[in-house]
Scaffold this motif. Structure first.
Motif, mmCIF file in Angstrom:
data_model
loop_
_atom_site.group_PDB
_atom_site.id
_atom_site.type_symbol
_atom_site.label_atom_id
_atom_site.label_comp_id
_atom_site.label_asym_id
_atom_site.label_seq_id
_atom_site.Cartn_x
_atom_site.Cartn_y
_atom_site.Cartn_z
ATOM 1 N N ALA A 51 41.152 33.096 41.686
ATOM 2 C CA ALA A 51 42.647 33.046 41.997
ATOM 3 C C ALA A 51 43.354 33.516 40.826
ATOM 4 C CB ALA A 51 42.845 31.360 42.011
ATOM 5 N N GLU A 52 42.940 33.439 39.701
ATOM 6 C CA GLU A 52 43.644 34.150 38.329
ATOM 7 C C GLU A 52 43.818 35.603 38.640
ATOM 8 O OE1 GLU A 52 41.442 31.692 38.153
ATOM 9 O OE2 GLU A 52 42.896 30.016 37.736
ATOM 10 N N GLN A 53 42.726 36.160 38.891
ATOM 11 C CA GLN A 53 42.726 37.694 39.104
ATOM 12 C C GLN A 53 43.534 38.197 40.360
ATOM 13 O OE1 GLN A 53 38.411 38.015 39.681
ATOM 14 N NE2 GLN A 53 37.976 39.206 37.915
ATOM 15 N N PHE A 54 43.586 37.322 41.189
ATOM 16 C CA PHE A 54 44.308 37.570 42.551
ATOM 17 C C PHE A 54 45.759 37.544 42.226
ATOM 18 C CE2 PHE A 54 47.028 35.789 45.959
ATOM 19 C CZ PHE A 54 47.007 36.743 46.607
ATOM 20 N N GLU A 59 51.006 40.036 41.247
ATOM 21 C CA GLU A 59 52.292 40.167 40.305
ATOM 22 C C GLU A 59 52.543 41.496 39.915
ATOM 23 O OE1 GLU A 59 54.591 37.812 40.357
ATOM 24 O OE2 GLU A 59 53.402 36.102 40.584
ATOM 25 N N HIS A 60 51.516 42.235 39.383
ATOM 26 C CA HIS A 60 51.420 43.641 39.118
ATOM 27 C C HIS A 60 52.150 44.341 40.185
ATOM 28 C CE1 HIS A 60 50.526 47.607 37.672
ATOM 29 N NE2 HIS A 60 50.014 47.968 38.828
ATOM 30 N N MET A 61 51.530 44.519 41.624
ATOM 31 C CA MET A 61 51.777 44.994 42.672
ATOM 32 C C MET A 61 53.243 44.706 43.067
ATOM 33 S SD MET A 61 48.595 44.455 45.246
ATOM 34 C CE MET A 61 47.331 45.359 45.106
ATOM 35 N N LYS A 62 53.862 43.623 43.032
ATOM 36 C CA LYS A 62 55.081 42.979 43.162
ATOM 37 C C LYS A 62 56.158 43.792 42.317
ATOM 38 C CE LYS A 62 58.061 38.977 44.054
ATOM 39 N NZ LYS A 62 57.843 37.577 43.999
ATOM 40 N N LYS A 63 55.794 43.821 41.055
ATOM 41 C CA LYS A 63 56.528 44.532 39.968
ATOM 42 C C LYS A 63 56.724 45.941 40.344
ATOM 43 C CE LYS A 63 55.289 43.996 35.725
ATOM 44 N NZ LYS A 63 54.472 43.278 34.589
#
Ligand code: 16G
Length: 165
Positions: A51-54, A59-63
């Motif tokens: 879940a943490e990796q996901f 968040e990275h993709m969203k940013k």
């Protein structure tokens, strides 16, 4: 815009009405617990993602603002039944334009025959046009070529090459 720019649907579903008991929306972090990876695993190897990796990847993709991951949820079962992603790649060429890429188009085997693949690809293709991509591309299995041709995709004379690690 929708009905003018897409392949015909029968019955006439659309992004806001994807079918009885279904909703089409952007991916959210809670989808980790709604079988998102189970759907992806019907396409290829997903690996064991925590879940943490996901969440970190999400968040990275969203940013970046360049990832449009959409899902279809079965609202009664609270399960993801289909997904597809549009990525916009920035270019200097074509007047600093963008290229769209369609990736990870998957419809769960329990939900086939509901036009969901068609709905997802039509939606992402339309978004890429709105975002002013000068082209949109994808790689697919030879058996799926006829499916993508319905949306105006055509085989390219460029060779598809890869180097796998
Ligand atoms: C398909 C997918 C691609 C995905 C790849 C995974 C579409 C249109 N294409 O080519 O997005 O990344 O399968 O296969 O959904 P791989 O694990 O061998 O890279």
């Amino acid at each position: 815009d929708w009905s003018k720019n897409t392949a015909p649907f029968s019955p006439p579903i659309s992004p806001s009405s994807p079918g009885e008991g279904l909703v089409l929306r952007p991916l959210c972090t809670a989808d980790y617990n709604r079988g998102f990876f189970k759907v992806l695993s019907q396409l290829t190897q997903t690996g064991d993602v925590t879940a943490e990796q996901f969440t970190k990847k999400f968040e990275h993709m969203k940013k970046t603002g360049d990832y449009y991951v959409i899902v279809v949820e079965d609202t009664a079962l609270r399960q993801i039944v289909a997904t597809a992603t549009l990525i916009t790649e920035h270019k200097f060429i074509h007047s600093c334009s963008k290229r769209g890429r369609v990736e990870e188009v998957v419809v769960s085997d329990v939900c086939r025959g509901k036009q969901l693949g068609k709905l997802l690809v039509s939606t992402l293709t339309l978004i890429s046009k709105k975002l002013k991509c000068y082209k949109i591309t994808l790689e697919c299995a030879p058996k799926n070529v006829a499916f993508y041709e319905k949306f105006g995709y055509a085989a390219s004379d460029e060779a598809y090459m890869q180097c796998r690690f």
